[in-house]
Design a protein around this motif. Structure first.
Motif, mmCIF file in Angstrom:
data_model
loop_
_atom_site.group_PDB
_atom_site.id
_atom_site.type_symbol
_atom_site.label_atom_id
_atom_site.label_comp_id
_atom_site.label_asym_id
_atom_site.label_seq_id
_atom_site.Cartn_x
_atom_site.Cartn_y
_atom_site.Cartn_z
ATOM 1 N N LEU A 251 -9.833 -13.489 -16.006
ATOM 2 C CA LEU A 251 -9.506 -11.763 -16.035
ATOM 3 C C LEU A 251 -8.728 -12.668 -14.997
ATOM 4 N N LEU A 252 -6.807 -11.890 -15.070
ATOM 5 C CA LEU A 252 -5.695 -12.546 -14.436
ATOM 6 C C LEU A 252 -6.020 -11.464 -13.151
ATOM 7 N N ASN A 253 -4.827 -12.490 -12.080
ATOM 8 C CA ASN A 253 -5.226 -11.661 -10.545
ATOM 9 C C ASN A 253 -3.031 -12.025 -10.788
ATOM 10 N N LEU A 254 -2.355 -10.946 -11.333
ATOM 11 C CA LEU A 254 -1.007 -11.452 -11.170
ATOM 12 C C LEU A 254 -0.064 -10.646 -9.925
ATOM 13 N N PRO A 255 0.197 -10.977 -9.233
ATOM 14 C CA PRO A 255 0.803 -10.547 -7.831
ATOM 15 C C PRO A 255 2.355 -10.784 -8.147
ATOM 16 N N ILE A 256 2.558 -9.728 -7.458
ATOM 17 C CA ILE A 256 4.456 -10.066 -7.629
ATOM 18 C C ILE A 256 4.320 -8.806 -6.167
ATOM 19 N N ARG A 257 5.079 -9.285 -5.245
ATOM 20 C CA ARG A 257 4.935 -9.182 -3.844
ATOM 21 C C ARG A 257 3.839 -7.350 -3.447
ATOM 22 N N ALA B 188 10.363 -1.651 -11.200
ATOM 23 C CA ALA B 188 8.778 -1.578 -11.139
ATOM 24 C C ALA B 188 8.246 -1.890 -12.359
ATOM 25 N N ASN B 189 8.618 -0.658 -13.307
ATOM 26 C CA ASN B 189 8.436 -1.100 -14.837
ATOM 27 C C ASN B 189 8.562 -2.375 -15.611
ATOM 28 N N SER B 190 9.581 -3.304 -14.857
ATOM 29 C CA SER B 190 9.962 -4.401 -15.463
ATOM 30 C C SER B 190 8.994 -5.402 -14.929
ATOM 31 N N ARG B 191 8.163 -5.074 -13.789
ATOM 32 C CA ARG B 191 6.746 -6.074 -12.840
ATOM 33 C C ARG B 191 5.728 -6.095 -14.067
ATOM 34 N N ALA B 192 5.608 -4.524 -14.672
ATOM 35 C CA ALA B 192 4.951 -4.405 -15.688
ATOM 36 C C ALA B 192 4.552 -5.584 -16.415
ATOM 37 N N VAL C 11 -13.774 1.215 -5.540
ATOM 38 C CA VAL C 11 -14.166 2.764 -5.835
ATOM 39 C C VAL C 11 -13.890 3.603 -4.912
ATOM 40 N N GLU C 12 -13.396 3.177 -3.875
ATOM 41 C CA GLU C 12 -12.924 4.270 -2.752
ATOM 42 C C GLU C 12 -12.273 4.332 -2.578
ATOM 43 N N ALA C 13 -10.992 3.048 -3.215
ATOM 44 C CA ALA C 13 -9.993 2.792 -3.458
ATOM 45 C C ALA C 13 -9.173 4.551 -3.809
ATOM 46 N N LYS C 14 -8.035 4.605 -3.470
ATOM 47 C CA LYS C 14 -6.416 5.959 -4.329
ATOM 48 C C LYS C 14 -6.495 4.953 -5.517
ATOM 49 N N PRO C 15 -6.632 5.757 -6.195
ATOM 50 C CA PRO C 15 -5.845 4.677 -7.696
ATOM 51 C C PRO C 15 -4.129 4.464 -7.367
ATOM 52 N N THR C 16 -3.663 3.380 -7.819
ATOM 53 C CA THR C 16 -1.904 3.101 -7.891
ATOM 54 C C THR C 16 -2.272 2.660 -8.799
ATOM 55 N N ASP C 17 -0.962 2.134 -9.975
ATOM 56 C CA ASP C 17 -0.081 1.611 -10.045
ATOM 57 C C ASP C 17 0.403 -0.409 -9.338
ATOM 58 N N GLY C 18 0.395 0.113 -8.200
ATOM 59 C CA GLY C 18 0.114 -0.983 -8.030
ATOM 60 C C GLY C 18 1.622 -1.841 -7.987
ATOM 61 N N LEU C 19 2.384 -1.336 -8.442
ATOM 62 C CA LEU C 19 4.257 -1.975 -9.229
ATOM 63 C C LEU C 19 5.151 -1.624 -8.195
#
Length: 259
Positions: A55-61, A114-118, A186-194
């Motif tokens: 499981l990778l956590n890949l933070p970018i800012r 934003a797409n480049s992050r993904a 589960v309670e967090a609002k869905p987000t793409d995180g980009l």
């Protein structure tokens, strides 16, 4: 309408994952964990295959709340399943190098970057996945992947298989709760995180997933819809139309009859 049987659906998906890799030379699955419910659910399902899982956590800012949720979910599964390994790779510096390399008109385009992050995350997932003989496991739900195309082409859409692509978002939440995904997610609002801030999917799309599910299934007379339902129907139809290039196979110019 049949009742959504969480136990039956979960068992089916876990079996499907195991059968899929049974006769191919891989050891398991790798999942990018965003701090959202879709990736948390996929991670929980993969963990239960008893195959190797990274499981990778890949933070970018990354927004701190998203990063903390992702890390907490990874640690929970690591502690519960001996086949699961968590890994953090901070891609902020790599992303900033890319920003500096690109022309001004490109790196000033917020959607492009934003797409480049993904896409940078996808490259990392494939690098780590190939090294460990793991399949990159998709986390897109039915609304995102086949309704409105709400994902980055060759970013989070660049995967080897997708175990939840036939689940509506409401079903994702039901299954996530059933499998013990952490409450914060589960309670967090869905987000793409980009975007590096707290904006969520609803902010970007202009509609909730419940509204989009209704729009996706609606086949009746549009004149019977409320004003809000008509707005959502227009949002759904517009996104479905402009994102068809993501949902159909890559066009190939046929030379049939010419050679």
């Amino acid at each position: 309408m049949s009742t959504f049987n969480c136990s039956k659906i979960a068992s089916h998906i876990i079996d499907w994952l195991n059968v899929y890799i049974k006769d191919i030379p891989v050891k398991g699955f790798i999942v990018g964990i965003s701090g959202g419910v879709d990736s948390a659910l996929v991670a929980s399902l993969c963990a239960r295959t008893n195959k190797k899982v990274i499981l990778l956590n890949l933070p970018i800012r990354q927004a701190k709340s998203e990063y903390r949720r992702a890390q907490k979910q990874i640690e929970q599964l690591e502690n519960e399943y001996p086949n699961v390994e968590g890994l953090k790779i901070d891609l902020t510096h790599s992303f900033e190098c890319l920003e500096k390399t690109l022309p001004e008109d490109v790196n000033s385009n917020h959607l492009v970057m934003a797409n480049s992050r993904a896409r940078l995350r996808m490259t990392t997932l494939y690098a780590v996945g190939q090294t460990n003989q793991l399949l990159i496991t998709g986390t897109g739900n039915k609304i995102e992947d086949f309704g409105i195309g709400f994902y980055t082409k060759y970013g989070d859409g660049g995967v080897d298989l997708n175990p939840i692509g036939d689940l509506l978002k409401s079903e994702v939440f039901l299954l996530a709760k059933h499998l013990g995904v952490i409450q914060e997610i589960v309670e967090a609002k869905p987000t793409d995180g980009l975007w590096g801030d707290e904006r969520n999917d609803e902010d970007q799309i202009g509609a909730t997933y419940d509204e989009l599910e209704f729009a996706m299934s609606f086949k009746g007379d549009k004149n019977t819809l409320s004003d809000r339902q008509k707005v959502v129907q227009e949002i759904y139809q517009r996104l479905n139309s402009i994102n068809q290039h993501k949902m159909i196979p890559i066009p190939v110019c046929s030379l049939e009859g010419l050679k």
